[in-house]
Design an enzyme around this catalytic site. Sequence first.
Site, mmCIF file in Angstrom:
data_model
loop_
_atom_site.group_PDB
_atom_site.id
_atom_site.type_symbol
_atom_site.label_atom_id
_atom_site.label_comp_id
_atom_site.label_asym_id
_atom_site.label_seq_id
_atom_site.Cartn_x
_atom_site.Cartn_y
_atom_site.Cartn_z
ATOM 1 N N VAL A 1 -16.791 -6.865 32.305
ATOM 2 C CA VAL A 1 -16.523 -6.298 33.623
ATOM 3 C C VAL A 1 -15.020 -6.059 33.602
ATOM 4 O O VAL A 1 -14.239 -6.996 33.695
ATOM 5 C CB VAL A 1 -16.946 -7.234 34.772
ATOM 6 C CG1 VAL A 1 -16.489 -6.674 36.114
ATOM 7 C CG2 VAL A 1 -18.463 -7.425 34.769
ATOM 8 N N PRO A 2 -14.609 -4.804 33.407
ATOM 9 C CA PRO A 2 -13.225 -4.516 33.004
ATOM 10 C C PRO A 2 -12.195 -4.658 34.127
ATOM 11 O O PRO A 2 -11.583 -3.684 34.577
ATOM 12 C CB PRO A 2 -13.318 -3.080 32.491
ATOM 13 C CG PRO A 2 -14.439 -2.485 33.271
ATOM 14 C CD PRO A 2 -15.432 -3.601 33.466
ATOM 15 N N CYS A 3 -11.975 -5.890 34.542
ATOM 16 C CA CYS A 3 -10.990 -6.139 35.597
ATOM 17 C C CYS A 3 -9.574 -5.818 35.122
ATOM 18 O O CYS A 3 -8.674 -5.620 35.942
ATOM 19 C CB CYS A 3 -11.099 -7.560 36.118
ATOM 20 S SG CYS A 3 -11.092 -8.842 34.869
ATOM 21 N N HIS A 4 -9.391 -5.713 33.818
ATOM 22 C CA HIS A 4 -8.069 -5.334 33.302
ATOM 23 C C HIS A 4 -7.712 -3.896 33.687
ATOM 24 O O HIS A 4 -6.548 -3.522 33.653
ATOM 25 C CB HIS A 4 -8.013 -5.508 31.775
ATOM 26 C CG HIS A 4 -9.042 -4.734 31.024
ATOM 27 N ND1 HIS A 4 -10.334 -5.219 30.842
ATOM 28 C CD2 HIS A 4 -8.992 -3.525 30.416
ATOM 29 C CE1 HIS A 4 -11.019 -4.319 30.143
ATOM 30 N NE2 HIS A 4 -10.231 -3.291 29.879
ATOM 31 N N ARG A 5 -8.702 -3.096 34.070
ATOM 32 C CA ARG A 5 -8.451 -1.699 34.440
ATOM 33 C C ARG A 5 -7.991 -1.553 35.886
ATOM 34 O O ARG A 5 -7.733 -0.451 36.345
ATOM 35 C CB ARG A 5 -9.712 -0.863 34.222
ATOM 36 C CG ARG A 5 -10.133 -0.782 32.777
ATOM 37 C CD ARG A 5 -11.410 0.017 32.608
ATOM 38 N NE ARG A 5 -11.913 -0.137 31.249
ATOM 39 C CZ ARG A 5 -13.174 0.081 30.901
ATOM 40 N NH1 ARG A 5 -14.058 0.491 31.798
ATOM 41 N NH2 ARG A 5 -13.552 -0.095 29.644
#
Length: 166
Positions: free
Chosen positions: A132-136
């Site tokens: 779940v690409p929370c880095h984006r």
Amino acid sequence: MTPKLYYDQVVFESQTYLVASTDDGLAFVGSPNAGLEELQRFYPTADLVLDQHKNRTVMCQLKHYLEGNGDLSAVKLDITGTPFQEAVWDALRGIPFGSVVTYQDIADKLGRPRAAQAVGNAVGKNPVLIVVPCHRAVSKSKQGSGYRGGMLMKEWLIAHEQNVAK
């Protein structure tokens, strides 16, 4: 009922990531070198079972992604949060590979334009780093937005995706 989580570790470039799943899907990806303590903070009542086979597929997918050869959008998840958190996590999964958006962008997309800070809080509760690409997602100023895996990891993931997407 106490959830059962099957966990194992994947190593990439001297970093160890803990991965845990239920019978229904991926439930956790930990910060580099964080160990079981981080998993236990997210799932304090879970029955943790070391299983080298249960997570084999997702561990391969994660390693391929980190090597620049994979996409994680098809990974089946088994994560729960508040309805708002789940809406934020779904929005995160909709951010295109290699892109970056602000918490405000997500709040606007959810029809909650005054909820940028709440979006940031929900992003911080994401139990499945990278997948779940929370880095984006970043703060409006792009300064001071944290990351459970550390800012170096967040910056590396963003640069990694942008390089692969070229």
